[in-house]
Design a protein around this motif. Structure first.
Motif, mmCIF file in Angstrom:
data_model
loop_
_atom_site.group_PDB
_atom_site.id
_atom_site.type_symbol
_atom_site.label_atom_id
_atom_site.label_comp_id
_atom_site.label_asym_id
_atom_site.label_seq_id
_atom_site.Cartn_x
_atom_site.Cartn_y
_atom_site.Cartn_z
ATOM 1 N N MET A 181 -3.989 8.546 4.146
ATOM 2 C CA MET A 181 -4.360 6.892 3.337
ATOM 3 C C MET A 181 -4.161 5.771 4.636
ATOM 4 O O MET A 181 -5.134 5.217 4.011
ATOM 5 C CB MET A 181 -2.710 6.807 3.996
ATOM 6 C CG MET A 181 -1.778 7.576 2.308
ATOM 7 S SD MET A 181 -0.122 7.893 1.989
ATOM 8 C CE MET A 181 0.387 8.464 1.222
ATOM 9 N N GLU A 193 -1.081 0.265 -1.353
ATOM 10 C CA GLU A 193 -1.261 0.942 -0.571
ATOM 11 C C GLU A 193 -1.215 0.516 0.631
ATOM 12 O O GLU A 193 -0.853 1.729 1.313
ATOM 13 C CB GLU A 193 -3.212 1.709 -1.256
ATOM 14 C CG GLU A 193 -3.594 2.144 -2.475
ATOM 15 C CD GLU A 193 -4.760 2.020 -2.055
ATOM 16 O OE1 GLU A 193 -5.925 1.578 -1.303
ATOM 17 O OE2 GLU A 193 -5.656 2.453 -3.120
ATOM 18 N N GLN A 196 2.362 2.537 1.005
ATOM 19 C CA GLN A 196 2.120 3.879 0.865
ATOM 20 C C GLN A 196 2.091 4.289 2.348
ATOM 21 O O GLN A 196 2.338 5.556 3.460
ATOM 22 C CB GLN A 196 1.307 4.241 0.147
ATOM 23 C CG GLN A 196 1.597 4.441 -1.114
ATOM 24 C CD GLN A 196 3.258 5.066 -1.568
ATOM 25 O OE1 GLN A 196 3.710 6.047 -0.476
ATOM 26 N NE2 GLN A 196 4.368 4.085 -1.949
ATOM 27 N N LEU A 197 1.031 3.400 2.954
ATOM 28 C CA LEU A 197 0.711 3.672 4.207
ATOM 29 C C LEU A 197 1.674 3.222 5.457
ATOM 30 O O LEU A 197 1.855 4.405 6.170
ATOM 31 C CB LEU A 197 -0.029 2.894 4.823
ATOM 32 C CG LEU A 197 -0.974 3.288 5.878
ATOM 33 C CD1 LEU A 197 -1.689 4.550 6.822
ATOM 34 C CD2 LEU A 197 -2.733 2.358 6.702
#
Length: 227
Positions: A181, A193, A196-197
């Motif tokens: 990620m 994104e 999510q990281l």
């Protein structure tokens, strides 16, 4: 180790009570963090007992708390911004703060009603139903509903060597997910994104904390970096 699970379980109990009594910013934040820590602890028992439903339940509680925590984060950011602005800008920001405080209050009341309906000891009861031996203690706090309840602290009997081996595998998996990620996030500023990281970093972090508590090395520098 079982004592780590018990410690996180007791912390969840305490913060749940604190949120119900105060709706304080710190209590909400700590309860959310503790659901993650307890999830990570349960994750290491996946080969010993069934934990999927327990983890799902904790995730649901955390998401409810997040609807209040989001307001707290925005209010903190606005507070910092207000201090560095001129008078007219400060007045505008104070108006925004007042609106957010009002909305936060309404949301917190809804979440409080939800939290009143849950029984944190259900985690202990479900662990017992999964084949673990619970330790029952007398409830010292006021019951959360009209029916008296018993507090349950799970006394989980586990094969620590098996758990240690699984912890190593799980840590390798979580680290690989985070690295993938991280690479994917480099060319983008997509908030989904990046979120999510951030979640992937938390998963590595909380798992590392538990591995340290189990006595396997010192990951302090890595934890500081992840944080």
């Amino acid at each position: 180790r079982a004592e780590i699970l018990n410690s996180n379980f007791e912390a969840l109990r305490g913060y749940h009570r604190a949120v119900l009594e105060t709706e304080a910013v710190e209590a909400i934040h700590k309860m959310r963090v503790t659901t993650r820590r307890l999830q990570a602890s349960l994750d290491l028992l996946a080969r010993e007992i069934k934990v999927r439903k327990l983890k799902r339940r904790l995730r649901g509680w955390r998401r409810k708390l997040s609807t209040v925590r989001n307001y707290d984060v925005f209010l903190e950011l606005i507070e910092k911004e207000t201090a560095s602005r001129g008078r007219s800008r400060r007045e505008q920001l104070e108006l925004v703060k007042a609106i957010l405080h009002q909305r936060r209050s309404k949301r917190a009341a809804k979440v409080n009603r939800f939290l009143q309906s849950i029984n944190v000891d259900e985690i202990g009861l479900r662990l017992a139903a999964s084949g673990s031996a619970p330790r029952l203690v007398s409830a010292t706090d006021e019951p959360q509903n009209e029916r008296p309840v018993e507090s349950v602290t799970p006394a989980v009997h586990i094969d620590e060597q098996r758990v240690a081996g699984y912890a190593a595998e799980r840590l390798e998996q979580r680290l690989a997910e985070f690295q993938v990620m991280a690479v994917q996030s480099l060319p983008t500023n997509d908030p989904t994104e990046l979120h999510q990281l951030r979640i992937a970093a938390k998963r590595v972090r909380y798992l590392l904390e538990i591995v340290m508590e189990m006595g396997f090395g010192d990951a302090s520098r890595a934890l500081a970096w992840l944080r």
